[in-house]
Write a protein that holds these residues in place. Sequence first.
Motif, PDB file in Angstrom:
ATOM      1  N   SER A  32      -3.645 -49.114 -17.841  1.00 45.11           N
ATOM      2  CA  SER A  32      -4.246 -50.388 -17.446  1.00 45.11           C
ATOM      3  C   SER A  32      -4.132 -50.598 -15.939  1.00 45.11           C
ATOM      4  N   LEU A 149      -9.124 -51.201 -21.853  1.00 42.05           N
ATOM      5  CA  LEU A 149      -7.805 -50.902 -21.276  1.00 42.05           C
ATOM      6  C   LEU A 149      -7.932 -49.818 -20.205  1.00 42.05           C
ATOM      7  N   ARG A 170      -4.104 -56.369 -18.284  1.00 37.67           N
ATOM      8  CA  ARG A 170      -2.926 -55.732 -17.689  1.00 37.67           C
ATOM      9  C   ARG A 170      -1.628 -56.380 -18.197  1.00 37.67           C
TER      10      ARG A 170
END
Lengths: 286, 382
Positions: A32, A149, A170
Amino acid sequence: MEDWIWTTLVRALAFGTPILLAGLGEIYAERSGVVNLGVEGMMAVGALAAFAVAQSSGHPYLGLAAAAAVGALIALPFAFASITLRANQYVAGLALTMLGLGLSGLLGKPYEGAPLAHPLPEAGFVAAALLLAAGLWFFLRHTFGGLVLKSAGENPETVDAMGINVYAVRYGAVVFGGAMAGLAGAFLSLAYRPSWADGITSGLGWIAVALAIFAAWHPLKAVGAALLFGALYHLSYRLQAVVSPEFLKAMPYLFVVVVLSLSALRRGPSGAPEALGIPYVRGERR
Amino acid sequence: MRKGFLALLVVLLGALGFAQGDKLKACWIYVGPVGDYGWSHAHDQGRIAAEKALPWLETQYVESVPEAQAEAYIDRLVKQGCEVIFATSFGYMDSVLAAAKKHPDVIFAHATGFKRAPNVATYMADFYQLYYLNGLMAGALTKSGKVGYVGAFPIPELKRHISAFALGVRAVRPDAEVLVRWIYEWYNPAAAKEATEALIAEGADVFAFTEDTPTVIQVAAKKGLPSFGHYSPMKRFAPDQVVSGQLVHWEKIYIDFLAKVYAGVYTNKNLQDVDYWWLLPQGAVELGGEFGEPINPKFVPALKAKKVDHPVFGKISVYDLVMKELALMSDVELAFDPFQGPIEDRQGKLRVPAGLRLTKHELETMEWAAPGVVGPWPNEPK
């Protein structure tokens, strides 16, 4: 010979499990776009939480849940500092490691030397870790969530353009990484030892960070890498009779350096997420 | 009348002042956490016992002091009024000597070290006698003829202990081997566990160790294999598998030393030659996995059943042999010693000539390995 292979494999699986669990979490966080060097610290608080809850409640699975929750919780201030405040991720991660180790050492005093009535079997953790690796690979490779992601780590502007909150993605990945590190700690204090001691993680968190890079941020490759580390660690004691113990002790770490150097020499992309370690600022061009 | 009252007041005040000055403040520096259940824990038990035994004693401690930072911690303790300071790790040696120069009024005692000064004494409660006795039992209990030993660092202290252990093992079972694995850390449960697993894979079926946690015991117990405790009463971690072990009574040394400081026998000027090397006769060490129990009753039948041909005692059970030699080594006469010649090292070189014993200095600097020790042995003399 057969016996050698068998015992080495069994020990490699057992010793590789905490590295694999924490390494998978780190892979997600890094995919991420966030490097979290706090794995060692998150693992330590997870181990303590698991032991404290399992011992006082008598239910080891409750301890397992507590470890994941506490690991996720302690990752939050790191996420806030590094994602929202855009602090240096490396420094914030180191701070998290120190915080986790110090906190667990301090709060763990009453549990030192205490036995655990109901430990969990190592084999259960091993199986769960392998299944998790497969599941996490599938999610990353074949689902929309996995695509989001990965994009947050490769090209966060695209994610933003899709109307998805990069910060939320995140945060989620970092908190998930914390939960996984917590589980790795729970393995140590509920199954591997099973007891609590200050410094129980003894550097495993750092190997997990190396594992993420070594496995090229790929959950399935992480299984192989964890097995390799586990086997090397076991063999460093097994082979002491023939090879210098000092050399053997350095071997797993030496191996990390060699492999990282080799993968850096390789032509083409290293496989590292493009935006790894770079805080995202909305509306700003990189 | 008034004079009498004044005199009484003076006496009372004097007594009060004396009572206050009467206290002695002793402080301890530990290298590990007191909860480690090993080395630092044992020293702290000694501190607590000394405080209980000596009403005039006031104590304080700092734990987990890195060896390189000892001097700063000592300075702080001196500032806080410590009159006697016990430094409990070998690695503190040079810091203690430097600090002793800086604070000539303070009395220092350094555990396991060999450098002294007018205000620095050294002390040690050594286990080599107990290791020999544990070896006798291990030799009787091993079926595979392979006894596992997980060692922290290949230093003379451990080499002495492992060799004494191996001599004991071989006294009962001449073909047995002691497989040694080093983990290069005083405190690392994960390493101790993997080293034990490796030894199990090699076929070892009885275990002894030097590491500051009960890990080796726990791992061996999971496989139902017997082991020996180290430093603290570790029988509680595996009541069915811990045969015996080595226990320490640091308080014997602490109480003796502090009482002599209090009585003015030891001062900051006369410690140059004060070196405690206390063993069984002084009660500084004890055989067992639990205080007051030299051998776990669960293992007594097996040890009584195993008979050996002993050069002195003739046919004797291992149980009786352990008890006899324990009695001999607990006596100040020391009619028996594990390092009693003739003893060759594992390469066949004569190390202790017949009729002689190793001196304290030779024990403290021992680098050779007794026959039966298998594994790496850094600094082994050729």
